[in-house]
Each structure stands twice: as structure tokens, then as C-alpha cells.
Motif scaffolding. Structure first.
Motif, short mmCIF file in Angstrom:
data_model
loop_
_atom_site.label_atom_id
_atom_site.label_comp_id
_atom_site.label_asym_id
_atom_site.label_seq_id
_atom_site.Cartn_x
_atom_site.Cartn_y
_atom_site.Cartn_z
N GLY A 1 -19.08 37.61 55.62
CA GLY A 1 -19.07 37.73 54.83
C GLY A 1 -19.28 38.00 53.94
O GLY A 1 -21.27 38.73 53.55
N ALA A 2 -19.29 38.02 52.60
CA ALA A 2 -20.05 38.71 51.81
C ALA A 2 -20.75 37.67 50.88
O ALA A 2 -21.08 36.55 50.79
N ALA A 3 -21.68 38.74 50.49
CA ALA A 3 -22.48 37.59 49.52
C ALA A 3 -22.08 36.77 48.70
O ALA A 3 -21.05 37.02 47.79
N ALA A 4 -22.96 35.48 48.50
CA ALA A 4 -22.64 34.13 47.58
C ALA A 4 -22.62 34.13 46.41
O ALA A 4 -23.71 34.68 46.36
N PRO A 5 -22.11 33.81 45.36
CA PRO A 5 -22.97 33.89 44.21
C PRO A 5 -24.09 33.02 44.02
O PRO A 5 -24.06 32.08 44.76
N ALA A 6 -24.63 33.72 43.45
CA ALA A 6 -26.13 33.09 43.68
C ALA A 6 -25.34 31.24 42.95
O ALA A 6 -24.98 31.45 42.00
N ARG A 7 -26.95 30.05 43.14
CA ARG A 7 -26.70 29.27 43.02
C ARG A 7 -27.22 28.77 41.16
O ARG A 7 -28.09 29.53 41.47
N GLY B 1 -20.52 24.26 47.11
CA GLY B 1 -19.64 24.20 46.06
C GLY B 1 -18.55 23.79 45.35
O GLY B 1 -18.44 23.71 43.99
N PHE B 2 -18.33 22.51 46.50
CA PHE B 2 -16.89 22.19 45.66
C PHE B 2 -17.57 20.67 45.18
O PHE B 2 -18.33 19.65 45.70
N PRO B 3 -16.55 20.72 43.72
CA PRO B 3 -17.18 19.81 42.63
C PRO B 3 -16.78 18.22 42.95
O PRO B 3 -15.90 18.50 44.34
N ILE B 4 -18.12 17.63 43.43
CA ILE B 4 -17.62 15.56 44.14
C ILE B 4 -16.69 14.59 43.40
O ILE B 4 -18.04 15.01 42.74
N LEU B 5 -15.70 13.70 43.29
CA LEU B 5 -15.38 12.83 42.26
C LEU B 5 -15.60 12.05 43.24
O LEU B 5 -14.59 11.42 44.14
N ARG B 6 -16.49 10.75 42.58
CA ARG B 6 -16.31 9.83 43.27
C ARG B 6 -15.99 8.68 41.74
O ARG B 6 -16.90 8.91 40.84
N LEU C 1 -15.47 25.70 41.16
CA LEU C 1 -16.08 26.21 42.61
C LEU C 1 -17.75 26.91 41.74
O LEU C 1 -17.58 27.67 41.28
N ARG C 2 -18.83 25.49 42.39
CA ARG C 2 -20.01 25.53 41.96
C ARG C 2 -20.59 27.16 42.83
O ARG C 2 -19.65 27.72 43.94
N ALA C 3 -21.90 27.23 42.86
CA ALA C 3 -22.43 28.72 43.81
C ALA C 3 -22.04 27.78 45.06
O ALA C 3 -22.96 26.87 45.16
N ARG C 4 -22.04 28.42 45.85
CA ARG C 4 -22.30 28.17 48.15
C ARG C 4 -23.68 28.35 47.86
O ARG C 4 -25.06 29.09 47.54
N ASP C 5 -24.54 27.64 48.41
CA ASP C 5 -25.74 27.19 48.91
C ASP C 5 -26.20 27.14 50.63
O ASP C 5 -25.76 27.45 51.44
N VAL C 6 -26.05 29.38 50.10
CA VAL C 6 -25.86 30.19 51.78
C VAL C 6 -26.66 29.36 52.86
O VAL C 6 -26.63 28.86 53.93
N GLU C 7 -28.05 29.24 52.64
CA GLU C 7 -29.06 28.47 53.14
C GLU C 7 -28.95 27.21 53.70
O GLU C 7 -29.28 27.18 55.11
N ALA C 8 -28.72 26.16 52.76
CA ALA C 8 -28.78 24.66 53.25
C ALA C 8 -27.09 24.75 54.67
O ALA C 8 -26.87 24.20 54.83
N LEU C 9 -25.93 25.96 53.60
CA LEU C 9 -24.68 26.24 54.83
C LEU C 9 -24.90 26.56 56.02
O LEU C 9 -25.20 25.82 57.70
N ARG C 10 -26.05 27.71 56.30
CA ARG C 10 -26.94 27.93 57.43
C ARG C 10 -27.47 26.86 58.24
O ARG C 10 -27.12 26.77 59.59
N GLY C 11 -28.42 25.88 57.35
CA GLY C 11 -28.94 24.86 57.93
C GLY C 11 -28.04 23.79 59.22
O GLY C 11 -27.80 23.97 60.15
N LEU C 12 -26.97 23.54 58.24
CA LEU C 12 -25.82 22.68 58.50
C LEU C 12 -25.50 23.00 59.46
O LEU C 12 -24.65 22.44 60.54
N TYR C 13 -24.58 24.62 59.64
CA TYR C 13 -23.85 24.81 60.51
C TYR C 13 -24.65 25.21 61.58
O TYR C 13 -23.90 24.32 62.49
#
Length: 910
Positions: free
Chosen positions: A281-287, A97-102, A254-266
């Protein structure tokens, strides 16, 4: 206090790659750099930043390549095993959920530098997470560097200890040393100690260059040989701080965490600790949540009925309306919500209403959906007429989520809601003011584990977003009825949490909830604005700006753009040869207010530019903008007050922001002359005198401070007499100014460095002042230590009335964050108590005004001031009663004093 964390992603990727062993994922792909980045980001999330961004270099050349084609020419290509980790790193950062700047054309350093200074100017503390020494040039009070790999923190003193120079000399240090990594050649054989020695003696690179002939030996020869390239070096190592950006610091949430994407990557990369933390952990805010927040402390699993899908009905027939009316009449508590076609409650049209009386069951009554083919709906007026007995019954308890908006909408449609007894936004705010956002989507995810339907899902987003009146009834029912249902469910959870902490329940029940209808009435009333006067002021400001511009051109002997820092810098420092006493963080001569003030006594032009800028700010921000905010139906400005904004409980306002209307200059005060009373009425301003200092005297129980207030003396003059060992009648203006700075500065955790800077004295002298102050007022010192200890033991501090401010960083390993939490611990009880007092006063005064037949109304709350509009012959009745009620809003060990003024406009009332 809000905080911005800027992560130097490019730096950390390389550092993690070289610092960690060559780890591999289960599938054999490299993962060492990824592992370091993930741990760094998890550590950052645990610090709960308010705003944050992950900043990386964009591909392609930058402006430095144009200045110096050999820039970074000797850097080897990125190793293949590191290149393979870049894309998954970005996927993880995105999923967290981090804003990414380029930003093309500049480096990540420049983006970070720009955001850091923007936040600093807005009063937002900044932490730059990096291992790059170049960022030391940005350090100042409010901007620190942290290295999450080593745990080190650099503030002003840390920079000097590490580099031997002040932060504002770091650019010159780097220019002299050069940078082999970036292929910037410095002075041969000149290391950091030599460069620091020269800067200690000469002060600036320019002065070193000017004195190069005086430096002997081989190193002097090397310096003189390098002179032609040093100005370019300075440009190359200077971090740019004026990069045009689409987002400002306050946009970087911070944007909402994508829990499923994180689970797959981790899982793919074998990050088991992160995976365990994610699943446990706590339930993450919904995307897509409207207001995502840092993950908060895990909550116990809610009862099944509070997280299950609801059953919702769309009411479009008289008999079903009657059915629901009967249920509403019998219910002990009614949750309600409105749907409209505008965010402005003073202009919004009612589209529908939703109600819930038990968890999981709710209805939506549409009255204004007008899309082609929309089903028949009950007439709005007949629906409101049927609902009026319930909504206007003061004995029927109502519940909302940020219900002040709904009260406005219904009042404008002829229904004055009474019995507004509960508000889930305020329950959450009082329970944990700084823990998370208090919007319904975030609260539902945290306390119910429930993912709500988002507005964008039913109305679209961006340019294609439609009004709610165009949303299909089936979709509208699911969205709107859910709002009422989830509000009721949240109340069941949050009310129990407040009931478990009686002091917090008292703040909610006795201060915040009674204030809701008070604020709604104030906002609805608005304040009359003399648009013609504002137009006159704008015209006058424009003429004076034009005259100042012409005068500046005459002085310069040519035309130039007064709004261009580049043209102004060239004129002042190159043509007129005025000294550049203040530098930008990039090392260039500054043309900001401080810089112009510093040379205003040496030439007429800097003072003229300052005058021009002041006039332009007043016109652009106030005299041109305020007329646009006047409601065409009322002729008044209707601000919006926010109860759940500042963690201390302070009210804020917007559209317009009344707190920021300037009063320090005559031109600024003229703005207030446009806030007027109608014919036959007066503006009455009632302002608490030095309320936070009085609260400090109460909390510290310091005999000297109590005595100063009890005697009715000028407390700053009395403090000066104590600190400087003289009598009150012999205190000089400078001594009083110093005492005032100490009195107020200590409440905000001001250091000797900050006091020295404010008073223009040495740090040692400032430290002596503080030591003398504490010697004369030992109770203040003891209070400050006592409250720090309380914060460490409890994790929070309290106001006199029991409002809590959680201090999650009080045990942080980051020294800067821990120090910030300690400063907040000292200040929050005073600011929070002041907020509680004026809120209590507003409720009391409003209750009295209700029985006065509309002869006076409360218009505004600004800082510690209440502003009224009253019939001229009623002022003598109003003033003593308001003064009495404001003074009685708290029983402190020193009296609360209220200053009162009256006039035809707000300025006259001062």
C-alpha cells in the motif's frame, strides 16, 4: 461531510472469538479473534472515516454494579485462549493508529453513547460498528449501526423492522424482555414480540406498568409480578450518554500508523493478506505526524531527488546572506517560510526565515533566537531590508505552504509580500479536497515518501515545550530549512497533477490563489468591536438571568440549580408531575430544549428555563468571549479564514467563528450591534439571495423553477402554489413553510421522514408533498438522478466551475454510507458552486477596492454575505459596484440577486 465511526471493541472481540474457528499463529498461539478484529479494522480504514475510536471496557466495577450487585454475575470468566489475544489485539489497534478509549466506572457502551450524541449534536454523522442490540436505542437520523461481520446496517426503519419498535422504545423493550447475558431478569415468558406488542399498544414502559392490570392471562400475571424490578431494569439497559470524557468527537482522528510494529505483529500471527496490503500500500503517515489521515490511494514512487535528504545552510554572516540574495533574485520561483513564537499571526514575533530555490537545497536565516549562548545572528531589520526587494517584487513568484500565515507575519514586520503565486496546501486541497489532510507532514509522506522533522522533535511537547526562539540553531536550521525545501518539492509533484486536469487547475489558479491575499488583507484589517457595548450586553444578560432564576425559584417554591438537569428533572416530573414527553437515549425524562418546548404550554417554569438557558448561552459564548478576542494593538477582532477546510470549498472561520453568531432572536441579533464602523464610516452588508436555490434552477434547468425566479416571485410561495394546486395569492403560511422546507430539504437529501419531522406531519403526508413537488418540478428529479449516476460512474461530482468533490463511498457496500455519498453528490455541486461564486466575487471586489484609495475595505465573509466598512460619503459609490460585481461572478440561467443594507453596525446593515 465529516463522519465518526465508533468501534465497540469489547463486543467484536467476543463475537470474533465465537464466530471464527480456533485459528493458531505459526508459533501455536491462538489467533482466531485477532484475525476477525484485524479484518474488521482494515474494512473500517478502507471507508476513510474522518474520526474514529476503538472503545473497550475498563477493568473494575461500573455504576451498574452499584445499582444491582448481581449485574453480569452469571457471566463465565474469559476463556484462556481469548485472554491471550487481548494484549496483541490492543497492540495492533494501537499500531494502526486508532484512538483507544477506556473509561473507569462505566461500560464501553456508555462511552460510545456519549460520543455518538456529542457528534450528533455537532452535525457529524455517526456509524457505530457493533453487533450489540442494545445500541439500537441510540439510532436516529445521523446515527446508524453497522455490523462489519454480517454487512448489515440499521437505521430508524431497520430498527423497527428488526425489533418491532422505534429506537426510542428499545430501552423499554429491553427492560421488559430482560437480558440473560447481563443477568437482568425481565418479565417471565415475555419475548421480543410480546414486549413490542405491549409497546405498540401503550407506547412506553411507564404506560405498560400503569396498564398492567388490564393485561390478562398468565403473561399478565408475570408482568404484574415483575413490576417492582422493571424501573431498575430500565436503568440497567439504558446507555449512559453524559459520561465526562477528556476527548470529544473532533479529537478522535487516526494517529499515524506504526508500519514496523504492524509488520512484526502481522508476521508473528501469520496474517498474510494484511501483511501484503501493508507492504503493497501507500506509505503510511509517519508516527507523530501533526495531522495523520486515513491511508490514501497509493502514489507512484517519486523521483529519487524528491525523497532524498536535503542540504541546509544556516545564514549568520553578511556575505552568505548576499550569496543567497543573489540566488533568490535569479530564481524563477522562491519557496519561503517563517518561524515565529506564536500561532497567532497578529501577535507573532519573527524568529527566522527559510528559503529554497531548488529541491534538496535550502537555507535558514535566524533573526530572533535568544537562548543563553545563542550564536550571533544578523539583525532582523537589516535582513528584512535586504530581502524586501525580492519579497515585494510582484514579478517574482513566491511559493508557500499555507502561506497566508507567513504573509501576515511579514506584513506586521513591515514587508508586504507581492507575487504570492503558489501554495501547496491549496494545490493539494483542489486536487483532492476530501482525500486527506493538507498539512505539509501528511503531504510529504504521501507524495514524496519523505518523513519530515516534527516540531515536537526540536521544541519538545506539553508543558516542557519551548518557544522556537529557544531552539538551538542547528536543530532550527534542519527543521526550518526543510519546510521550505519540502514545500518546493511538493509543488513540483502537485503542480503536475493539477496541470493534468485543466478544470482543477483553473479552480486553483483563478479562484483559490487570487483569494489568498484578499483573505490576508481582510484578516489583517479585522472588524472594530464595541467592547463597552458587549460589556453592557453581558451585564444585561446577567441581570435577566438572575431575574429568571429568582422567578423560577418563586414559582417552584424553593431554590434549585437551573443548570442541573437532574434537579430540574426531579422538579418538573416528580414534584410538578408534568408529562415527560421527550426521553433521553437512556430512557430518562429529558430536560433538553425540545423536551421543555413540548411542555411549555402546560406550566410557566419550562418556558422560563428556556429563557434562562438562551441568555446564558449568549453571555458565555459571545458577550463574555468576544472582548477577550479583541487585539489590544488594533482594538479589532481578527478572525482566521480557512480555505482548505470544507470539501465543498466553503470558507470557514475561527477565533471568532463568524458563521455561528446567532441571528434568529432579538438578543442574538444584538451581538451584531457590537460589530461597528468607526466614526464617519458605515457598515455595508451585501448578501446573495437564495443562491443555492438559484444554482439548483440553473443545474436542473427545470422550467417551473426557472420561471419562478424569472418572474421575481417569492420562490417558496410560487413552489407552494405549484405543489398545493392553488394560486400564489391564496398560499397559506403553512403551505409556504412546507414549500420552503421541501425546497431546501431536497438539496440536502432530506427524506420523507425528515420532512415529516420538520413539519410535524405524518410520513405519508410528507411523501405526498415530495411526490407533488417532483411532479411539478420534474427537472429537479431528473437532475438528482443524473448527478447520482455521474457520481457512480466517475466517483466524483463537479461545481459549475469544475471544482471536484470525490465520493469514495459512492460504491460502499454499507447502505448508510452509500446513501450519504448520494446526498453529498446532490448537494455538493450547489454548495460548491455557491462557494466558488462568492470567492470569485471577493477577488473581483477586492481588485476594484484597490483603486479606491482606502475609502472602503472588505471586512468579513459570512455564509453568502460580504461585509464592508466604508466612508459614509462613499457608500453610494460602493453599493452599486459591489452589487454589480457580485451579480456578475457567475453567468447562470437565472440572475444572481444581491440584497444590500447599511448602518452604523452590522445589525443595522440588515
Amino acid at each position: 461531510m465529516s463522519r465518526l465511526v465508533l468501534i465497540d471493541g469489547s463486543s467484536y472481540l467476543y463475537r470474533a472469538f465465537h464466530a471464527l474457528p480456533p485459528l493458531t499463529a505459526p508459533d501455536g498461539s491462538p489467533s482466531g479473534a485477532l484475525f476477525g478484529i484485524v479484518n474488521m479494522l482494515r474494512a473500517t480504514l478502507k471507508e476513510n472515516p474522518d474520526f474514529t475510536a476503538f472503545v473497550v471496557d475498563a477493568s473494575g466495577p461500573t455504576f451498574r454494579d452499584a445499582l444491582y450487585p448481581e449485574y453480569k454475575a452469571n457471566r463465565p470468566p474469559m476463556p484462556d485462549e481469548l485472554r491471550a489475544q487481548v494484549e496483541p489485539m490492543m497492540q495492533i489497534v494501537e499500531a494502526l493508529g486508532f484512538p483507544i478509549l477506556r473509561v473507569s466506572g462505566v461500560e464501553a457502551d456508555d462511552v460510545i453513547g456519549t460520543l455518538a450524541l456529542q457528534a450528533h449534536a455537532a452535525g457529524i454523522p455517526v456509524t457505530i460498528s457493533t453487533g450489540d442490540k442494545d445500541f439500537a436505542q441510540l439510532v436516529r437520523p445521523g446515527i446508524t449501526l453497522t455490523n462489519t461481520m454480517t454487512g448489515s446496517v440499521l437505521d430508524d426503519a431497520g430498527v423497527f423492522e428488526k425489533f418491532g419498535v422505534r429506537p426510542d422504545q428499545v430501552v423499554d423493550l429491553l427492560a421488559l424482555m430482560g437480558d440473560t447475558v447481563d443477568n437482568v431478569p425481565g418479565v417471565d415468558k415475555c419475548g421480543p414480540k410480546t414486549a413490542a406488542k405491549w409497546l405498540a399498544e401503550y407506547g412506553t414502559l411507564e404506560a405498560v406498568i400503569a396498564g398492567a392490570e388490564k393485561i390478562g392471562g398468565k403473561i399478565g400475571e408475570n408482568l404484574r409480578a415483575a413490576l417492582p424490578r422493571l424501573p431498575l431494569n430500565q436503568q440497567l439497559v439504558t446507555i449512559k450518554t453524559d459520561v465526562p470524557l477528556d476527548q470529544g468527537p473532533a479529537d478522535l482522528k487516526l494517529r499515524a500508523r506504526d508500519v514496523e510494529a504492524l509488520r512484526g505483529l502481522y508476521t508473528r500471527y501469520g496474517f498474510n493478506a494484511a501483511l501484503k496490503e501493508l507492504d503493497g500500500g501507500a506509505a503510511a503517515p509517519a508516527r507523530g505526524a501533526k495531522a495523520a489521515a486515513p491511508a490514501a490511494a497509493p502514489e507512484a514512487a517519486p523521483a529519487a531527488e524528491l525523497s532524498a535528504p536535503g542540504e541546509y545552510e544556516c545564514v549568520t554572516t553578511p556575505d552568505r546572506l548576499q550569496h543567497w540574495l543573489a540566488q533568490l533574485a535569479a530564481a524563477p520561483l522562491v519557496a519561503f517560510d517563517t518561524e515565529t513564537d506564536s500561532l497567532d499571526p497578529m501577535r507573532a514575533n519573527l524568529v527566522g526565515l527559510s528559503f529554497a530555490i531548488e529541491a534538496g537545497k535550502a537555507c535558514y536565516i535566524p533573526v530572533g533566537h535568544d537562548y543563553p549562548g545563542a550564536p550571533a545572528q544578523l539583525p532582523r531589520d537589516s535582513v528584512l531590508g535586504a530581502l524586501r526587494p525580492v519579497l515585494e517584487d510582484a514579478g517574482k513568484a513566491k511559493l508557500g505552504q499555507h502561506g497566508k500565515y507567513d504573509l501576515h507575519v511579514l506584513r506586521r514586520h513591515g514587508v508586504t509580500v507581492r507575487g504570492y503565486a503558489e501554495d501547496t496546501m491549496l494545490e493539494s486541497f483542489v486536487y483532492n479536497a476530501g482525500g486527506l489532510r493538507h498539512d505539509m507532514d501528511t503531504l510529504a509522506q504521501k507524495y514524496l515518501g519523505y518523513e519530515t522533522i516534527k516540531y515536537e522533535q526540536v521544541a519538545g511537547k506539553g508543558a516542557k515545550q519551548i518557544l522556537f526562539s529557544q531552539v538551538a540553531l542547528d536543530d532550527a536550521t534542519k527543521y526550518a530549512a526543510e519546510d521550505a525545501d519540502i514545500t518546493l518539492r511538493l509543488h513540483q509533484v502537485l503542480s503536475a497533477k493539477l496541470a493534468a486536469v485543466p478544470s482543477l487547475q483553473s479552480v486553483y489558479r483563478d479562484i483559490e490563489m487570487p483569494l489568498v491575499p484578499v483573505l490576508e488583507r481582510m484578516e489583517f484589517t479585522g472588524v472594530l468591536v464595541d467592547v463597552a457595548e458587549l460589556r453592557r450586553q453581558s451585564a444585561d444578560l446577567s441581570q435577566r438571568m438572575l431575574a429568571a432564576q429568582q422567578r423560577a425559584h418563586d414559582i417552584a417554591g424553593r431554590a434549585f440549580n437551573l443548570d442541573s438537569p437532574k434537579q430540574l428533572g426531579a422538579l418538573l416530573f416528580e414534584e410538578l408531575k408534568l408529562p415527560a414527553l421527550v426521553k433521553t437515549p437512556t430512557g430518562a425524562p429529558s430536560t433538553n430544549e425540545e423536551a421543555l418546548e413540548a411542555i411549555a404550554d402546560q406550566h410557566e417554569l419550562p418556558r422560563l428555563i428556556l429563557e434562562y438557558r438562551g441568555l446564558a448561552k449568549l453571555r458565555n459564548t459571545y458577550t463574555d468571549k468576544l472582548p477577550e478576542m479583541v487585539n489590544p494593538d488594533t482594538g479589532r477582532v481578527h478572525t482566521s479564514y480557512h480555505q482548505a477546510g470544507a470539501a465543498t470549498g466553503r470558507l470557514s472561520s475561527n477565533d471568532p467563528n463568524l458563521q455561528n453568531i446567532p441571528i434568529r432572536t432579538e438578543d442574538g441579533r444584538r451581538i451584531r450591534t457590537a460589530f461597528i464602523a468607526p466614526p464617519g464610516k458605515q457598515i455595508v452588508a451585501c448578501d446573495y439571495s437564495q443562491i443555492e436555490l438559484r444554482i439548483m434552477a440553473h443545474l436542473s434547468e427545470d422550467p417551473g423553477l426557472l420561471r419562478a425566479f424569472e418572474s421575481g416571485q417569492d420562490v417558496h410561495r410560487a413552489t407552494a402554489a405549484e405543489v398545493f394546486g392553488t394560486t400564489v395569492d391564496k398560499v397559506t403560511g403553512d403551505q409556504r413553510r412546507a414549500a420552503k422546507a421541501i425546497n431546501f430539504g431536497l438539496m440536502y437529501g432530506m427524506s420523507a421522514f425528515g420532512l415529516a419531522r420538520q413539519l410535524g406531519i405524518g410520513r405519508g403526508e410528507a411523501q405526498d408533498y415530495i411526490a407533488l413537488y417532483f411532479a411539478r418540478y420534474p427537472g429537479v428529479r431528473d437532475y438528482m438522478e443524473r448527478v447520482r449516476q455521474q457520481a457512480r460512474e466517475q466517483g466524483y461530482v463537479e461545481t459549475v466551475f469544475g471544482r471536484r468533490l470525490q465520493l469514495n463511498e459512492i460504491h460502499s457496500r454499507n447502505q448508510a454510507q452509500r446513501a450519504g455519498a448520494e446526498r453529498a453528490a446532490i448537494n455538493a455541486p450547489m454548495q460548491g458552486t455557491a462557494a466558488d461564486i462568492i470567492k470569485r466575487a471577493m477577488v473581483s471586489v477586492d481588485a476594484w477596492l484597490a483603486g479606491q484609495g482606502g475609502r472602503a475595505t472588505m471586512l468579513m465573509q459570512v455564509h453568502d454575505e460580504l461585509v464592508f466598512e466604508a466612508e459614509a460619503d462613499f457608500v453610494d459609490v460602493l453599493v452599486p459596484e459591489v452589487r454589480r460585481r457580485m451579480a456578475a461572478a457567475a453567468e447562470l440561467k437565472v440572475a444572481l440577486v444581491v440584497d444590500v443594507g447599511t448602518g452604523k453596525n452590522w445589525d443595522e446593515a440588515h
